[in-house]
Design a protein around this motif. Structure first.
Motif, PDB file in Angstrom:
ATOM      1  N   LEU A  81     -51.393  40.300   6.446  1.00  0.00           N
ATOM      2  CA  LEU A  81     -50.108  39.793   5.974  1.00  0.00           C
ATOM      3  C   LEU A  81     -50.160  39.555   4.475  1.00  0.00           C
ATOM      4  CD1 LEU A  81     -49.856  36.904   8.584  1.00  0.00           C
ATOM      5  CD2 LEU A  81     -48.483  38.983   8.660  1.00  0.00           C
ATOM      6  N   THR A  82     -48.993  39.401   3.892  1.00  0.00           N
ATOM      7  CA  THR A  82     -48.935  38.913   2.516  1.00  0.00           C
ATOM      8  C   THR A  82     -49.115  37.396   2.539  1.00  0.00           C
ATOM      9  OG1 THR A  82     -46.553  38.500   2.525  1.00  0.00           O
ATOM     10  CG2 THR A  82     -47.282  40.735   1.933  1.00  0.00           C
ATOM     11  N   GLU A  83     -49.391  36.823   1.396  1.00  0.00           N
ATOM     12  CA  GLU A  83     -49.522  35.367   1.275  1.00  0.00           C
ATOM     13  C   GLU A  83     -48.254  34.664   1.751  1.00  0.00           C
ATOM     14  OE1 GLU A  83     -51.012  31.672   0.498  1.00  0.00           O
ATOM     15  OE2 GLU A  83     -52.176  33.479   0.082  1.00  0.00           O
ATOM     16  N   VAL A  84     -47.090  35.206   1.384  1.00  0.00           N
ATOM     17  CA  VAL A  84     -45.808  34.586   1.750  1.00  0.00           C
ATOM     18  C   VAL A  84     -45.616  34.604   3.270  1.00  0.00           C
ATOM     19  CG1 VAL A  84     -43.291  34.809   1.618  1.00  0.00           C
ATOM     20  CG2 VAL A  84     -44.683  35.075  -0.453  1.00  0.00           C
ATOM     21  N   GLU A  85     -45.884  35.749   3.909  1.00  0.00           N
ATOM     22  CA  GLU A  85     -45.737  35.855   5.359  1.00  0.00           C
ATOM     23  C   GLU A  85     -46.689  34.909   6.085  1.00  0.00           C
ATOM     24  OE1 GLU A  85     -44.477  40.602   5.324  1.00  0.00           O
ATOM     25  OE2 GLU A  85     -46.567  39.997   5.529  1.00  0.00           O
ATOM     26  N   TYR A  86     -47.906  34.838   5.575  1.00  0.00           N
ATOM     27  CA  TYR A  86     -48.934  33.955   6.142  1.00  0.00           C
ATOM     28  C   TYR A  86     -48.482  32.497   6.086  1.00  0.00           C
ATOM     29  CZ  TYR A  86     -53.728  31.999   6.520  1.00  0.00           C
ATOM     30  OH  TYR A  86     -54.861  31.314   6.885  1.00  0.00           O
ATOM     31  N   GLN A  87     -47.958  32.082   4.943  1.00  0.00           N
ATOM     32  CA  GLN A  87     -47.489  30.706   4.782  1.00  0.00           C
ATOM     33  C   GLN A  87     -46.278  30.425   5.670  1.00  0.00           C
ATOM     34  OE1 GLN A  87     -49.041  28.348   3.264  1.00  0.00           O
ATOM     35  NE2 GLN A  87     -50.609  29.626   2.303  1.00  0.00           N
ATOM     36  N   GLN A  88     -45.401  31.413   5.815  1.00  0.00           N
ATOM     37  CA  GLN A  88     -44.232  31.232   6.678  1.00  0.00           C
ATOM     38  C   GLN A  88     -44.649  31.013   8.127  1.00  0.00           C
ATOM     39  OE1 GLN A  88     -42.112  34.859   5.716  1.00  0.00           O
ATOM     40  NE2 GLN A  88     -40.739  33.819   4.294  1.00  0.00           N
ATOM     41  N   MET A  89     -45.655  31.760   8.574  1.00  0.00           N
ATOM     42  CA  MET A  89     -46.134  31.600   9.941  1.00  0.00           C
ATOM     43  C   MET A  89     -46.782  30.241  10.146  1.00  0.00           C
ATOM     44  SD  MET A  89     -47.596  35.351  11.003  1.00  0.00           S
ATOM     45  CE  MET A  89     -46.570  36.819  10.848  1.00  0.00           C
ATOM     46  N   GLN A  90     -47.575  29.806   9.184  1.00  0.00           N
ATOM     47  CA  GLN A  90     -48.195  28.488   9.276  1.00  0.00           C
ATOM     48  C   GLN A  90     -47.137  27.393   9.319  1.00  0.00           C
ATOM     49  OE1 GLN A  90     -50.982  28.245   5.974  1.00  0.00           O
ATOM     50  NE2 GLN A  90     -52.668  28.579   7.385  1.00  0.00           N
ATOM     51  N   THR A  91     -46.124  27.536   8.492  1.00  0.00           N
ATOM     52  CA  THR A  91     -45.047  26.537   8.451  1.00  0.00           C
ATOM     53  C   THR A  91     -44.345  26.442   9.798  1.00  0.00           C
ATOM     54  OG1 THR A  91     -44.694  26.835   6.084  1.00  0.00           O
ATOM     55  CG2 THR A  91     -42.862  25.915   7.355  1.00  0.00           C
ATOM     56  N   PHE A 130     -44.378  32.199  22.434  1.00  0.00           N
ATOM     57  CA  PHE A 130     -44.726  31.384  21.273  1.00  0.00           C
ATOM     58  C   PHE A 130     -45.366  32.236  20.178  1.00  0.00           C
ATOM     59  CE2 PHE A 130     -48.308  29.135  19.199  1.00  0.00           C
ATOM     60  CZ  PHE A 130     -47.577  28.285  18.380  1.00  0.00           C
ATOM     61  N   VAL A 131     -46.375  33.013  20.535  1.00  0.00           N
ATOM     62  CA  VAL A 131     -47.062  33.841  19.534  1.00  0.00           C
ATOM     63  C   VAL A 131     -46.100  34.858  18.927  1.00  0.00           C
ATOM     64  CG1 VAL A 131     -48.928  35.504  19.133  1.00  0.00           C
ATOM     65  CG2 VAL A 131     -49.337  33.472  20.541  1.00  0.00           C
ATOM     66  N   ALA A 132     -45.250  35.453  19.758  1.00  0.00           N
ATOM     67  CA  ALA A 132     -44.262  36.410  19.248  1.00  0.00           C
ATOM     68  C   ALA A 132     -43.294  35.730  18.282  1.00  0.00           C
ATOM     69  CB  ALA A 132     -43.496  37.042  20.406  1.00  0.00           C
ATOM     70  N   THR A 133     -42.919  34.486  18.576  1.00  0.00           N
ATOM     71  CA  THR A 133     -42.025  33.734  17.694  1.00  0.00           C
ATOM     72  C   THR A 133     -42.670  33.499  16.336  1.00  0.00           C
ATOM     73  OG1 THR A 133     -40.935  32.651  19.567  1.00  0.00           O
ATOM     74  CG2 THR A 133     -40.771  31.552  17.423  1.00  0.00           C
ATOM     75  N   ILE A 134     -43.960  33.193  16.340  1.00  0.00           N
ATOM     76  CA  ILE A 134     -44.674  32.981  15.065  1.00  0.00           C
ATOM     77  C   ILE A 134     -44.788  34.305  14.308  1.00  0.00           C
ATOM     78  CG2 ILE A 134     -46.812  32.184  13.999  1.00  0.00           C
ATOM     79  CD1 ILE A 134     -45.047  30.034  15.490  1.00  0.00           C
ATOM     80  N   LEU A 135     -45.180  35.362  14.994  1.00  0.00           N
ATOM     81  CA  LEU A 135     -45.317  36.666  14.338  1.00  0.00           C
ATOM     82  C   LEU A 135     -43.979  37.186  13.836  1.00  0.00           C
ATOM     83  CD1 LEU A 135     -47.827  38.474  16.747  1.00  0.00           C
ATOM     84  CD2 LEU A 135     -48.326  37.446  14.509  1.00  0.00           C
ATOM     85  N   HIS A 136     -42.910  36.758  14.464  1.00  0.00           N
ATOM     86  CA  HIS A 136     -41.566  37.214  14.111  1.00  0.00           C
ATOM     87  C   HIS A 136     -41.175  36.764  12.703  1.00  0.00           C
ATOM     88  CE1 HIS A 136     -37.463  38.582  14.840  1.00  0.00           C
ATOM     89  NE2 HIS A 136     -37.866  39.042  16.004  1.00  0.00           N
ATOM     90  N   GLU A 137     -41.948  35.860  12.110  1.00  0.00           N
ATOM     91  CA  GLU A 137     -41.715  35.469  10.724  1.00  0.00           C
ATOM     92  C   GLU A 137     -41.910  36.646   9.772  1.00  0.00           C
ATOM     93  OE1 GLU A 137     -40.667  32.294   9.474  1.00  0.00           O
ATOM     94  OE2 GLU A 137     -40.146  32.214  11.607  1.00  0.00           O
ATOM     95  N   LYS A 138     -42.674  37.648  10.215  1.00  0.00           N
ATOM     96  CA  LYS A 138     -42.771  38.907   9.470  1.00  0.00           C
ATOM     97  C   LYS A 138     -41.754  39.864  10.078  1.00  0.00           C
ATOM     98  CE  LYS A 138     -45.798  42.862   8.531  1.00  0.00           C
ATOM     99  NZ  LYS A 138     -45.542  43.033   7.105  1.00  0.00           N
ATOM    100  N   LYS A 139     -40.792  40.251   9.324  1.00  0.00           N
ATOM    101  CA  LYS A 139     -39.718  41.096   9.842  1.00  0.00           C
ATOM    102  C   LYS A 139     -40.239  42.457  10.289  1.00  0.00           C
ATOM    103  CE  LYS A 139     -36.887  37.833   8.866  1.00  0.00           C
ATOM    104  NZ  LYS A 139     -36.489  36.917   9.953  1.00  0.00           N
ATOM    105  N   GLY A 140     -39.778  42.892  11.440  1.00  0.00           N
ATOM    106  CA  GLY A 140     -40.099  44.234  11.907  1.00  0.00           C
ATOM    107  C   GLY A 140     -41.385  44.382  12.673  1.00  0.00           C
TER     108      GLY A 140
END
Length: 198
Positions: A81-91, A130-140
């Protein structure tokens, strides 16, 4: 920008509940969790809150050498992931954990998937949802609605990289037992000492 990785952990805990699910899926691994560090210091999912009671479930932190994971077999994959995507998932995980008392285990959602019925429930997840919801923070990354995602759907995600396969308790990247679990509380900075569907 620095590349980050999340780790997706697929397991078979061998419980009666898991065996029943396996009768439906015909697949060996039917529980899935997510972690943000290679050592799997913090593992997050929706599952049993009490190891021997499958009917009391919700948001859980899982640990490699505890509870049902002691005897679990697994496959662990990383996803870049990019740093931004990683942080979005953590959030997203922090937000759910901060309100975990509001969330339930989505037994009805499991039944709906088996019946091929689309059911959306507020504040209720099963593990792969749940995991899909977290991964969904990265579009597509996932085409399906998270409420329809099974562990097998997540295994089919493009660009997953196999990290380990075998007994979870023998995973070679584990932190030393002397290492302290990192703070993952909502509103606090997360610092990693780097280098129960069950």
């Amino acid at each position: 920008m620095e590349e980050k990785k999340v780790y997706i952990i697929f397991t078979d805990t061998g419980t009666l509940f898991t065996k029943l699910i396996k009768l439906y899926t015909k697949k060996p691994l039917n529980h899935v969790s997510i972690s943000f560090d290679k050592q799997l210091t913090n593992i997050f999912s929706f599952g049993r809150k009490r190891p021997y009671n499958p009917f009391i479930g919700g948001f859980v932190r899982e640990r490699i050498a505890e509870g049902l994971f002691k005897k679990a077999r697994c496959e662990i994959y990383s996803y870049s992931l990019t740093e931004v995507e990683y942080q979005q998932m953590q959030t997203k995980v922090r937000q759910i954990e901060a309100n975990k008392e509001l969330y339930k285990y989505n037994f009805l959602g499991l039944i709906a998937i088996m019946l091929k019925y689309k059911l959306k429930r507020k504040n209720a997840f099963f593990c792969s949802q749940f995991v899909a919801t977290i991964l969904h923070e990265k579009k597509g990354i996932i085409e399906k609605c998270p409420s329809q995602c099974t562990p097998q759907d997540l295994l089919a995600v493009n660009n997953l990289e196999l990290v380990y396969k075998g007994k979870l308790i023998l995973y070679p990247q584990q932190e030393s037992k002397k290492m302290v679990e990192h703070d993952y509380s909502f509103g606090k900075t997360m610092i990693y000492k780097s280098p129960d569907f069950s």
